[in-house]
Design an enzyme around this catalytic site. Structure first.
Site, PDB file in Angstrom:
ATOM      1  N   LYS A 203      27.308 -34.500  29.510  1.00  0.00           N
ATOM      2  CA  LYS A 203      25.948 -34.485  28.948  1.00  0.00           C
ATOM      3  C   LYS A 203      24.882 -34.140  29.983  1.00  0.00           C
ATOM      4  O   LYS A 203      25.101 -34.247  31.187  1.00  0.00           O
ATOM      5  CB  LYS A 203      25.657 -35.822  28.260  1.00  0.00           C
ATOM      6  CG  LYS A 203      26.382 -35.873  26.916  1.00  0.00           C
ATOM      7  CD  LYS A 203      25.949 -36.969  26.019  1.00  0.00           C
ATOM      8  CE  LYS A 203      26.669 -36.786  24.667  1.00  0.00           C
ATOM      9  NZ  LYS A 203      26.593 -37.978  23.849  1.00  0.00           N
ATOM     10  N   ARG A 237      34.438 -41.125  24.378  1.00  0.00           N
ATOM     11  CA  ARG A 237      34.538 -39.801  23.733  1.00  0.00           C
ATOM     12  C   ARG A 237      34.390 -38.763  24.832  1.00  0.00           C
ATOM     13  O   ARG A 237      33.338 -38.647  25.441  1.00  0.00           O
ATOM     14  CB  ARG A 237      33.416 -39.682  22.702  1.00  0.00           C
ATOM     15  CG  ARG A 237      33.423 -38.392  21.908  1.00  0.00           C
ATOM     16  CD  ARG A 237      32.236 -38.358  20.944  1.00  0.00           C
ATOM     17  NE  ARG A 237      32.231 -37.135  20.163  1.00  0.00           N
ATOM     18  CZ  ARG A 237      31.726 -35.986  20.597  1.00  0.00           C
ATOM     19  NH1 ARG A 237      31.184 -35.900  21.788  1.00  0.00           N
ATOM     20  NH2 ARG A 237      31.772 -34.915  19.829  1.00  0.00           N
TER      21      ARG A 237
HETATM   22  N1  HH2 Z   1      27.943 -36.876  21.266  1.00  0.00           N
HETATM   23  C1  HH2 Z   1      28.012 -35.652  20.717  1.00  0.00           C
HETATM   24  C2  HH2 Z   1      28.522 -35.489  19.425  1.00  0.00           C
HETATM   25  N2  HH2 Z   1      28.981 -36.540  18.716  1.00  0.00           N
HETATM   26  N3  HH2 Z   1      29.390 -38.850  18.547  1.00  0.00           N
HETATM   27  C3  HH2 Z   1      29.318 -40.076  19.078  1.00  0.00           C
HETATM   28  N4  HH2 Z   1      29.767 -41.146  18.388  1.00  0.00           N
HETATM   29  N5  HH2 Z   1      28.810 -40.293  20.333  1.00  0.00           N
HETATM   30  C4  HH2 Z   1      28.346 -39.275  21.101  1.00  0.00           C
HETATM   31  O1  HH2 Z   1      27.862 -39.539  22.229  1.00  0.00           O
HETATM   32  C5  HH2 Z   1      28.390 -37.951  20.559  1.00  0.00           C
HETATM   33  C6  HH2 Z   1      28.921 -37.772  19.262  1.00  0.00           C
HETATM   34  C7  HH2 Z   1      27.541 -34.473  21.491  1.00  0.00           C
HETATM   35  O2  HH2 Z   1      28.548 -33.928  22.285  1.00  0.00           O
HETATM   36  P1  HH2 Z   1      29.392 -32.608  21.926  1.00  0.00           P
HETATM   37  O3  HH2 Z   1      30.160 -32.798  20.672  1.00  0.00           O
HETATM   38  O4  HH2 Z   1      30.198 -32.251  23.090  1.00  0.00           O
HETATM   39  O5  HH2 Z   1      28.295 -31.479  21.751  1.00  0.00           O
HETATM   40  P2  HH2 Z   1      27.630 -30.797  20.489  1.00  0.00           P
HETATM   41  O6  HH2 Z   1      26.877 -31.834  19.737  1.00  0.00           O
HETATM   42  O7  HH2 Z   1      26.723 -29.742  21.094  1.00  0.00           O
HETATM   43  O8  HH2 Z   1      28.722 -30.202  19.659  1.00  0.00           O
END
Ligand code: HH2
Length: 256
Positions: A203, A237
């Protein structure tokens, strides 16, 4: 929990697994590396992201979810849309991971109807604008109170406590200082009496602390995951499962 993003625009791996076959292969790689849960998402929630229609999210997620749900590893669907939750549950999803904590109309009832786990996450604002000017009087207290309220709402709808996971939502309407305060105080969230998930992997906060781009944040992500587990997280995660597993193996050995 290993992340499988079937999106063109996710902040750290957008476009890499947009093709279903590549997403499934990536998921199998994460299982081989020791992922206990797969989190499948078809809508980026990165700061500034535009919402995706239900049809488009379904088109991205369902083929991958269907291919993975029959395997031995529980599959979580990362969505805020009750329509997709319903379909994913019917196809065998074991968990609904919702960055809006089941606040869309019908979401809580949809999750309550099936024997699935739910992850209730805190977010201030929405992805489009959440990082513009996040503000709190006391971030730890406000996030904890919000999650306590969502646990109560979930229980009222018939979701048993042992099916509930909460997540302070690192980076979702939070500055680096807010994120650090939450990480420092993570153990306090255990008082909520449900499982605790932390998502810090790659992040922006880690970019600010190290000066590195998302793909080069593996070491920082592993450090953050380890600190989260040390501070009480039950689930982390992550994008980099093998590296995280190695760090946790050292921690586990020390503990036992
Ligand atoms: N972070 C992201 C997406 N979903 N769900 C939970 N429960 N907690 C988190 O911290 C979280 C989440 C964002 O990360 P990522 O999926 O890598 O990126 P993007 O939203 O750009 O797909």
């Amino acid at each position: 929990m290993g992340v499988v993003n079937i999106t063109p625009d996710s902040f750290s791996d957008g476009g890499q697994y947009a093709d279903p076959a590549r997403a499934v292969a990536h998921a199998h790689r994460l299982i081989g590396e020791g992922s206990d849960i797969l989190d499948i998402g078809g809508e980026s929630t990165r700061p500034g992201a535009a919402p995706v229609s239900l049809d488009e999210e379904r088109r991205r997620v369902m083929p991958v979810l269907e291919a993975l749900a029959a395997g031995g590893v529980p599959v979580s669907v990362d969505t805020r849309k009750p329509g997709l939750m319903r379909e994913a549950i019917a196809a065998g999803a074991a968990m609904v991971n919702d960055v809006t904590a089941l606040s869309a109309p019908g979401a809580i009832e949809t999750a309550a109807k099936a024997p699935v786990a739910v992850c209730l996450m805190h977010m201030q604002g929405d992805p489009g604008t959440m990082q513009v000017n996040p503000g709190y009087q006391d971030v730890v207290r406000e996030v904890r109170d919000y999650l306590a309220g969502r646990i109560a709402a979930a229980e009222r709808a018939g979701i048993a406590r042992d099916r509930i996971v909460v997540d302070p939502g690192f980076g979702f309407g939070k500055t680096v200082e807010h994120n650090l305060a939450l990480l420092r105080a993570l153990a306090e969230f255990r008082q909520l009496g449900v499982a605790l998930l932390a998502g810090l992997s790659r992040k922006a906060m880690l970019g600010k602390l190290t000066g590195r781009e998302p793909r080069d944040r593996v070491h920082a992500s592993v450090a953050a995951a380890l600190l989260a587990v040390q501070n009480g997280a039950h689930i982390v995660r992550v994008h980099d499962v093998a590296a995280t597993r190695d760090a946790l193996a050292v921690w586990q050995a020390l503990k036992s």
